[in-house]
Design a protein around this motif. Structure first.
Motif, PDB file in Angstrom:
ATOM      1  N   TRP A 116       7.263  29.000 -14.621  1.00 41.13           N
ATOM      2  CA  TRP A 116       8.046  28.842 -15.839  1.00 41.13           C
ATOM      3  C   TRP A 116       7.645  29.895 -16.875  1.00 41.13           C
ATOM      4  O   TRP A 116       8.490  30.458 -17.574  1.00 41.13           O
ATOM      5  N   LEU A 117       6.350  30.204 -16.961  1.00 41.66           N
ATOM      6  CA  LEU A 117       5.873  31.228 -17.878  1.00 41.66           C
ATOM      7  C   LEU A 117       6.416  32.606 -17.490  1.00 41.66           C
ATOM      8  O   LEU A 117       6.819  33.385 -18.360  1.00 41.66           O
ATOM      9  N   LYS A 118       6.445  32.897 -16.193  1.00 39.90           N
ATOM     10  CA  LYS A 118       6.996  34.176 -15.728  1.00 39.90           C
ATOM     11  C   LYS A 118       8.479  34.292 -16.083  1.00 39.90           C
ATOM     12  O   LYS A 118       8.939  35.342 -16.517  1.00 39.90           O
ATOM     13  N   VAL A 119       9.223  33.218 -15.882  1.00 44.36           N
ATOM     14  CA  VAL A 119      10.655  33.235 -16.176  1.00 44.36           C
ATOM     15  C   VAL A 119      10.895  33.447 -17.664  1.00 44.36           C
ATOM     16  O   VAL A 119      11.762  34.236 -18.052  1.00 44.36           O
ATOM     17  N   THR A 120      10.130  32.775 -18.513  1.00 39.49           N
ATOM     18  CA  THR A 120      10.331  32.937 -19.950  1.00 39.49           C
ATOM     19  C   THR A 120       9.913  34.331 -20.420  1.00 39.49           C
ATOM     20  O   THR A 120      10.553  34.896 -21.305  1.00 39.49           O
ATOM     21  N   LYS A 121       8.872  34.900 -19.827  1.00 39.24           N
ATOM     22  CA  LYS A 121       8.484  36.267 -20.176  1.00 39.24           C
ATOM     23  C   LYS A 121       9.561  37.260 -19.761  1.00 39.24           C
ATOM     24  O   LYS A 121       9.876  38.183 -20.501  1.00 39.24           O
ATOM     25  N   GLU A 122      10.133  37.097 -18.554  1.00 40.18           N
ATOM     26  CA  GLU A 122      11.194  37.986 -18.101  1.00 40.18           C
ATOM     27  C   GLU A 122      12.429  37.863 -18.978  1.00 40.18           C
ATOM     28  O   GLU A 122      13.079  38.849 -19.295  1.00 40.18           O
ATOM     29  N   LYS A 123      12.721  36.656 -19.397  1.00 36.43           N
ATOM     30  CA  LYS A 123      13.888  36.419 -20.254  1.00 36.43           C
ATOM     31  C   LYS A 123      13.677  37.070 -21.616  1.00 36.43           C
ATOM     32  O   LYS A 123      14.584  37.697 -22.154  1.00 36.43           O
ATOM     33  N   ASN A 124      12.475  36.956 -22.167  1.00 33.21           N
ATOM     34  CA  ASN A 124      12.181  37.573 -23.459  1.00 33.21           C
ATOM     35  C   ASN A 124      12.190  39.091 -23.364  1.00 33.21           C
ATOM     36  O   ASN A 124      12.617  39.770 -24.291  1.00 33.21           O
ATOM     37  N   ASN A 125      11.693  39.661 -22.261  1.00 32.97           N
ATOM     38  CA  ASN A 125      11.684  41.118 -22.088  1.00 32.97           C
ATOM     39  C   ASN A 125      13.096  41.651 -21.893  1.00 32.97           C
ATOM     40  O   ASN A 125      13.400  42.751 -22.320  1.00 32.97           O
ATOM     41  N   GLN A 127      15.805  40.447 -23.243  1.00 32.86           N
ATOM     42  CA  GLN A 127      16.550  40.342 -24.496  1.00 32.86           C
ATOM     43  C   GLN A 127      16.212  41.438 -25.473  1.00 32.86           C
ATOM     44  O   GLN A 127      16.954  41.695 -26.387  1.00 32.86           O
TER      45      GLN A 127
END
Length: 128
Positions: A116-125, A127
């Motif tokens: 979940w942390l990886k997915v949120t980091k990828e999503k933030n990067n 954007q």
């Protein structure tokens, strides 16, 4: 032979009978207060590169007990007869159940949080 009596709770019977709200406050604040020393112990274990399995299981136990245990304790408090001793035993049962659940599923829960942390980091990067 002495038999177990459910009208006793480790010497706190009179307090729990007089003030059943104490069981609710204990159910909410005990996990939060226990998270701090266990987190410090986990930090020390991580610095010493020791196995973190039990620490993760304890942290997940306290997290789930705070979220789900507090919610269920509030429901029990407002729906049932407001007996502090019964509420304390219910919370102890919830804590024990959460501990065994977290002990059996600690690796899966840890993997879920890291994914979940990886997915949120990828999503933030993406954007930016």
């Amino acid at each position: 032979m002495m038999e177990f009596n459910f009208n006793t709770f480790f010497g706190f019977e009179q307090d729990l009978a007089a003030y059943p709200e104490v069981a609710i406050f204990g159910a909410m604040f005990a996990p939060i207060l226990l998270l701090i020393p266990i987190s410090v112990i986990g930090w020390i274990f991580r610095k010493l590169k020791l196995n973190m399995y039990i620490i993760h299981a304890l942290l997940y136990t306290l997290m789930f007990t705070f979220v789900l245990g507090s919610f269920s304790m509030l429901i029990l408090f407002f729906i049932t007869d407001k007996d502090g001793i019964k509420l304390a035993y219910c919370w102890l049962t919830i804590l024990t159940g959460m501990f065994f659940f977290s002990l059996m599923n600690a690796n899966t829960i840890t993997k879920m949080f890291t994914d979940w942390l990886k997915v949120t980091k990828e999503k933030n990067n993406s954007q930016r």
